[in-house]
Every structure is written in structure tokens, then in C-alpha cells.
Motif scaffolding. Structure first.
Motif, PDB file in Angstrom:
ATOM      1  N   LYS A   1     -68.479 -40.588 -22.618  1.00 53.98           N
ATOM      2  CA  LYS A   1     -69.704 -41.299 -23.006  1.00 53.98           C
ATOM      3  C   LYS A   1     -69.580 -42.800 -22.745  1.00 53.98           C
ATOM      4  CE  LYS A   1     -71.066 -37.868 -26.463  1.00 53.98           C
ATOM      5  NZ  LYS A   1     -69.947 -36.941 -26.310  1.00 53.98           N
ATOM      6  N   HIS A   2     -68.775 -43.167 -21.772  1.00 54.70           N
ATOM      7  CA  HIS A   2     -68.606 -44.578 -21.400  1.00 54.70           C
ATOM      8  C   HIS A   2     -69.855 -45.129 -20.732  1.00 54.70           C
ATOM      9  CE1 HIS A   2     -66.433 -48.180 -20.067  1.00 54.70           C
ATOM     10  NE2 HIS A   2     -66.921 -47.980 -18.860  1.00 54.70           N
ATOM     11  N   TYR A   3     -70.562 -44.277 -19.989  1.00 53.00           N
ATOM     12  CA  TYR A   3     -71.726 -44.729 -19.229  1.00 53.00           C
ATOM     13  C   TYR A   3     -73.026 -44.314 -19.907  1.00 53.00           C
ATOM     14  CZ  TYR A   3     -68.662 -46.195 -15.488  1.00 53.00           C
ATOM     15  OH  TYR A   3     -67.693 -46.841 -14.779  1.00 53.00           O
ATOM     16  N   MET A   4     -74.027 -45.201 -19.812  1.00 55.48           N
ATOM     17  CA  MET A   4     -75.342 -44.909 -20.355  1.00 55.48           C
ATOM     18  C   MET A   4     -75.947 -43.684 -19.653  1.00 55.48           C
ATOM     19  SD  MET A   4     -75.925 -47.320 -22.700  1.00 55.48           S
ATOM     20  CE  MET A   4     -74.204 -47.209 -23.153  1.00 55.48           C
ATOM     21  N   SER A   5     -76.948 -43.094 -20.256  1.00 48.60           N
ATOM     22  CA  SER A   5     -77.459 -41.795 -19.808  1.00 48.60           C
ATOM     23  C   SER A   5     -77.965 -41.794 -18.381  1.00 48.60           C
ATOM     24  CB  SER A   5     -78.571 -41.327 -20.747  1.00 48.60           C
ATOM     25  OG  SER A   5     -79.714 -42.164 -20.680  1.00 48.60           O
ATOM     26  N   ASN A   6     -78.574 -42.897 -17.930  1.00 51.20           N
ATOM     27  CA  ASN A   6     -79.203 -42.875 -16.605  1.00 51.20           C
ATOM     28  C   ASN A   6     -78.199 -42.625 -15.489  1.00 51.20           C
ATOM     29  OD1 ASN A   6     -78.666 -45.678 -15.098  1.00 51.20           O
ATOM     30  ND2 ASN A   6     -78.911 -46.125 -17.261  1.00 51.20           N
ATOM     31  N   TRP A   7     -76.927 -43.005 -15.687  1.00 51.25           N
ATOM     32  CA  TRP A   7     -75.920 -42.781 -14.652  1.00 51.25           C
ATOM     33  C   TRP A   7     -75.742 -41.285 -14.365  1.00 51.25           C
ATOM     34  CZ3 TRP A   7     -72.217 -46.496 -12.541  1.00 51.25           C
ATOM     35  CH2 TRP A   7     -72.490 -47.815 -12.906  1.00 51.25           C
TER      36      TRP A   7
ATOM     37  N   THR B 108     -86.870 -46.497 -20.391  1.00 49.64           N
ATOM     38  CA  THR B 108     -87.988 -45.840 -19.714  1.00 49.64           C
ATOM     39  C   THR B 108     -87.547 -45.239 -18.394  1.00 49.64           C
ATOM     40  OG1 THR B 108     -89.481 -47.424 -20.764  1.00 49.64           O
ATOM     41  CG2 THR B 108     -90.356 -46.173 -18.916  1.00 49.64           C
ATOM     42  N   MET B 109     -86.620 -45.907 -17.701  1.00 51.37           N
ATOM     43  CA  MET B 109     -86.068 -45.330 -16.476  1.00 51.37           C
ATOM     44  C   MET B 109     -85.425 -43.980 -16.768  1.00 51.37           C
ATOM     45  SD  MET B 109     -82.579 -46.299 -14.580  1.00 51.37           S
ATOM     46  CE  MET B 109     -81.852 -45.151 -13.397  1.00 51.37           C
ATOM     47  N   ALA B 110     -84.622 -43.928 -17.838  1.00 43.15           N
ATOM     48  CA  ALA B 110     -83.922 -42.672 -18.155  1.00 43.15           C
ATOM     49  C   ALA B 110     -84.905 -41.535 -18.335  1.00 43.15           C
ATOM     50  CB  ALA B 110     -83.063 -42.852 -19.407  1.00 43.15           C
ATOM     51  N   MET B 111     -86.017 -41.793 -19.030  1.00 40.29           N
ATOM     52  CA  MET B 111     -86.986 -40.729 -19.257  1.00 40.29           C
ATOM     53  C   MET B 111     -87.764 -40.381 -17.987  1.00 40.29           C
ATOM     54  SD  MET B 111     -86.190 -39.733 -22.118  1.00 40.29           S
ATOM     55  CE  MET B 111     -87.325 -38.358 -21.925  1.00 40.29           C
TER      56      MET B 111
ATOM     57  N   ALA C   1     -87.137 -50.170  -8.474  1.00 44.64           N
ATOM     58  CA  ALA C   1     -88.279 -49.558  -7.798  1.00 44.64           C
ATOM     59  C   ALA C   1     -87.908 -48.240  -7.138  1.00 44.64           C
ATOM     60  CB  ALA C   1     -88.833 -50.516  -6.744  1.00 44.64           C
ATOM     61  N   PHE C   2     -86.608 -47.954  -7.009  1.00 42.27           N
ATOM     62  CA  PHE C   2     -86.143 -46.771  -6.278  1.00 42.27           C
ATOM     63  C   PHE C   2     -85.388 -45.798  -7.179  1.00 42.27           C
ATOM     64  CE2 PHE C   2     -86.315 -50.500  -3.558  1.00 42.27           C
ATOM     65  CZ  PHE C   2     -87.150 -50.077  -2.543  1.00 42.27           C
ATOM     66  N   ASP C   3     -85.480 -46.005  -8.505  1.00 38.32           N
ATOM     67  CA  ASP C   3     -84.761 -45.142  -9.436  1.00 38.32           C
ATOM     68  C   ASP C   3     -85.449 -43.804  -9.647  1.00 38.32           C
ATOM     69  OD1 ASP C   3     -82.725 -46.965  -9.940  1.00 38.32           O
ATOM     70  OD2 ASP C   3     -83.825 -47.935 -11.568  1.00 38.32           O
ATOM     71  N   GLN C   4     -86.750 -43.743  -9.397  1.00 41.21           N
ATOM     72  CA  GLN C   4     -87.529 -42.530  -9.609  1.00 41.21           C
ATOM     73  C   GLN C   4     -88.529 -42.395  -8.462  1.00 41.21           C
ATOM     74  OE1 GLN C   4     -87.770 -45.141 -12.472  1.00 41.21           O
ATOM     75  NE2 GLN C   4     -88.681 -46.054 -10.657  1.00 41.21           N
TER      76      GLN C   4
END
Length: 468
Positions: free
Chosen positions: A227-233, A304-307, A455-458
Motif C-alpha cells: 500500500k505504498h502507492y496511491m490507488s490510481n497507480w 476524481t482521476m481514480a474514480m 488529460a491522458f489519464d482516462q
């Protein structure tokens, strides 16, 4: 180039999918314990290509509406925006921007010597949008330009790298986008079988190996915690790995992602870890359940990116599920007692204003909603969470004590997906409102989302494909 087959087949399949295996042995990435992984029953899946976030049936339906002139106003606006997008006009598909190495992060020791991931982000977005236009119009010029981009990268690019772990964000976000592009263009007769095979192998070797490595070793984090990295990774790498599984018709990859996301994952890309707390709230539609996600106490750009990425992951699985209804585990939207619905509703509630689409302004390269907050900051439920990692200098090594107010009101494409799946489900009041404000949502290249990596995450383009 690292061989995907040597790592995945010998490492994961020989262990995770063996009848009696309980854990993996040492490999070049270290010891990988897969004892908690329980694959779904082996059933040959039906692949109705293209299955690229949106299904073949979705593309057929929208293509017919375009031909018949029956798109609704919001769909037509988004279709026009897609055709005029900055990544399908000008030199895109004429000039390509490939590199031997895609570098994101510290370029020390790389052949390139500089960070250049922006070129991959833009070319992947261009190839994907050309692929969408090919599917929606059957105009060969779009297919030719998209395939030119993909062939150029396959011929030159050997790896994604840097002197830190930031390449895993590229193998996730851009791996997903490149995989979608190839899936959309695979039926064009001008793309030879040998070229398509080379492309699939490139996706497996350059992106798939690192998707798997990150999900198993979590970047070999210096604090020793998954759990070192935030969820979006993890979420972006799950998206990429799932779509590569669909692209290559690899059921083992699909089963692995499904199990990891819904049940067995050790990191924050797994729903049991992503969801941090649940609450009952009162909305104009009645009492609803909402859920605080792992990045809710961080800034809202990341939360918001993660969701938005979760929406992409669930929709990709759904496009496959539609042709395989017996595989109910592919319905990520309802799994874990509708956990995704509750997390998305929390996110939309916390970031929603009273304005309309006409009130959106651009500030600092991002869309800003107009009007007043629908829910005050004091009304947003929050439970302090963390520490997840023993390294006090890392974000995961600190407590999240309050809702993350920074970048509140952030707009991201992808919430049209939630609106489509939950609009007739109780508990989606704020999802519907958020989707309405940002409709048509468009995607990469739209000024609302800026031109940096965010801009390119989703992917977006859900209004055209799903809104009816």
C-alpha cells in the motif's frame, strides 16, 4: 526486450494457474506470492471484436445513428468535437513521434536522456481517436493514420523506463490507450496479419510485463508495503492489463485482473482496500449509501482521476461481459455490494456545483464548474485513515485527517459511464447531476482537461457512446 512469455507464462501461469501451486518461486523480479489468488473457472470466453471499452454493439448502434442522423444533440456535439479534436487534425497520423524508450520520471541513465512521455501520451490518444472514428464512420483514412502511428511505435520503441517508478504510470495509462487503439483498428484490412501480430507482442512485452510486475511487486516500494502507492497507480495498470488480455484473447490475464480488483489484490487497486468507509446520507432523492475511497483525503484532482479510471476498468470488463453473461464476475459495477456505485456517488457529491454545462470556464487549463457547492465542505462525511506505509516521508506514510479540499470541483471525463449503468439504480443522485454538468464530456484534447499528463489519464467520449 524482456520476454513476456518467459515472465508471465513461467512465472504467473505456472504458479497461479497450476492445479496445486500455492506460491511462486524466485524470479528476476523477486519472490511473488500468489497463494491468495483463486482463478475463475476456466471457460472459453467469446470475443466479439472490437471490445475496446465500448462494445461492438455500442459502436454498431452509434454508427447507425450517425448514418441515420438520429444522434441526440449532446451526442452530435461530442461527435463533432471528436472529428475536430487536436489529436486527429493537423499533423497527427501524418507525422509520428516514436522513441526507442518512453521515459517518464528521472531520465538519468536512459538512452533518451530526457523525459519524453508526452509524445507517447499524445500519439496513443491520437491512435485511439482515429480508431474510434474508423469504427464510427468506416472511413479508411482514419484507419490508415491510426495504424501508421501504431506501426511506427512498434518498430522503434523497446521499453518504458526511468530512474524511478514513474514509468508505471505510462504502462498503465498509455498501455490502456494503445491497447484500445489496436483493438479498434484490428478489423481494417490494410493492417496486415504480421503487423498486427507484432503489435500484440509489443503490447505484451513493453506494457503487459510491467503491468504485471507492478501489480505483483508494487514497484518494489522502499517501505515494504503493498500500500505504498496511491490507488490510481494500480488502477491504471489494471486497466491496461485487462485490455491487453482482451486484445490478445488471454483469459488468464482477464481472470487475474478480475480476481485482483474484486477480491485478492494487496494494493489499493483492489476494491476491499480502495473502499475506506461507508456512510448513509440524505439527498433530494432519499437516503443513499456513499463510500469514501482511498484518495478522498488527498487532492480532488487525484481522487476524481481514480474514480474516472475505475469507470474505465468496469466498462472494459462490461463490454466483455455483454457477450459472456455466464461470467457474472465480469460485472464489476455490481460486485462487492455495489462498492463502485457508492464510491462514485461520494466523489460526485463532494465535487458538484449548481451550475450547468454552459457555466463551465477554463482556468489554469482545467474546467471549473459555475454556481455554488451542492454540499458544503462541513457536510462531506470523512473518516481519518492511514498510515498505510511505514515511510513517513511518503504520502501513504501520513494520516489523511480530513477531506482533501484542494482542486475540489475537478472535472474528469468518464462519469458518463457511471450515469449509464446507475441512472436507474437508487443511490446515484449526484452521479446523474455530475454527468449532466459535464455533458458532453469529450476526452483528451478538450480544453477542459488541459494538456498535461492529467488529460491522458482516462479516455472519455462516453456521451457519444452511451448517452441516450
Amino acid at each position: 526486450m524482456i520476454s513476456f512469455k518467459n515472465i508471465l507464462i513461467a512465472g504467473m501461469m505456472g504458479c497461479a494457474f497450476g492445479a496445486t501451486a500455492t506460491s511462486c518461486q524466485e524470479n528476476e523480479y523477486g519472490s511473488v506470492d500468489l497463494s491468495g489468488y483463486k482463478p475463475a473457472p476456466k471457460v472459453t470466453l467469446t470475443y466479439n471484436h472490437p471490445c475496446a471499452l465500448y462494445s461492438a454493439a455500442d459502436f454498431a448502434r452509434v454508427r447507425k445513428a450517425i448514418a441515420d442522423g438520429t444522434l441526440n444533440a449532446a451526442q452530435q456535439e461530442e461527435f463533432n468535437a471528436l472529428k475536430s479534436n487536436r489529436y486527429v487534425t493537423g499533423d497527427y497520423g501524418v507525422v509520428t513521434h516514436e522513441h526507442q524508450q518512453i521515459v517518464r520520471g528521472d531520465p538519468t541513465g536512459t538512452i533518451e536522456g530526457v523525459e519524453n512521455a508526452g509524445d507517447a501520451m499524445k500519439d496513443a490518444a491520437a491512435a485511439h481517436q482515429f480508431g474510434m472514428l474508423w469504427q464510427l464512420t468506416k472511413n479508411e483514412e482514419y484507419a490508415k493514420k491510426g495504424i501508421k502511428i501504431l506501426n511506427a511505435w512498434v518498430a522503434v520503441c523497446k521499453e518504458v523506463t526511468a530512474n524511478d517508478n514513474h514509468p508505471y504510470l505510462v504502462t498503465g495509462s498509455q498501455g490502456f490507450t494503445f491497447a484500445l487503439a489496436g483493438e479498434l483498428l484490428r478489423d481494417y484490412s490494410g493492417w496486415s496479419e504480421s503487423q498486427f501480430t507484432e503489435y500484440k507482442n509489443w503490447m505484451l512485452d513493453v506494457f503487459g510485463t510491467k503491468n504485471y510486475k507492478f501489480l505483483m511487486l508494487h514497484g518494489s516500494s522502499n517501505c515494504g508495503s503493498p500500500k505504498h502507492y496511491m490507488s490510481n497507480w494500480e488502477l491504471v495498470n489494471l486497466c491496461s492489463y485487462l485490455q491487453i488480455g482482451i486484445l490478445t484473447e488471454n483469459e488468464d490475464i482477464i481472470n487475474f485482473v478480475t480476481s485482483y480488483f474484486t477480491k485478492t489484490g494487496e494494493g489499493f487497486g483492489a476494491i476491499p482496500n480502495l473502499l475506506q468507509a461507508t456512510y448513509d446520507i440524505t439527498t433530494p432523492a432519499g437516503v443513499e449509501k456513499v463510500a469514501q475511497a482511498q484518495e478522498s483525503g488527498r487532492d480532488q484532482g487525484h481522487a476524481t482521476m481514480a474514480m474516472a479510471v475505475v469507470a474505465n476498468l468496469c466498462q472494459s470488463a462490461w463490454a466483455l461481459y455483454e457477450d459472456n453473461p455466464e461470467r457474472t464476475d465480469l460485472d464489476y459495477f455490481s460486485t462487492n455490494d455495489y462498492a463502485v456505485l457508492h464510491m462514485a456517488e461520494y466523489n460526485c457529491m463532494a465535487n458538484l456545483k449548481t451550475g450547468t454545462h454552459a457555466d463551465i470556464t477554463i482556468s489554469g487549463g482545467s474546467g471549473v464548474q459555475g454556481g455554488e457547492w451542492v454540499v458544503s465542505l462541513a457536510q462531506i462525511p470523512f473518516t481519518p485513515v492511514g498510515k498505510w506505509c511505514p515511510n513517513p516521508s511518503h504520502e501513504a506514510g501520513k494520516m489523511q485527517m480530513a477531506f482533501g479540499e484542494e482542486d475540489r470541483g475537478c472535472l474528469r471525463p468518464g462519469f458518463e459511464i457511471y450515469n449509464k449503468h446507475y441512472k436507474n439504480t437508487s443511490g446515484s443522485y449526484y452521479i446523474k447531476k455530475y454527468a449532466e454538468v459535464n455533458r458532453p464530456e469529450c476526452g483528451s484534447g478538450d480544453d477542459r482537461y488541459g494538456q498535461n499528463s492529467g488529460a491522458f489519464d482516462q479516455i472519455g467520449w462516453g456521451t457519444l457512446m452511451l448517452y441516450q
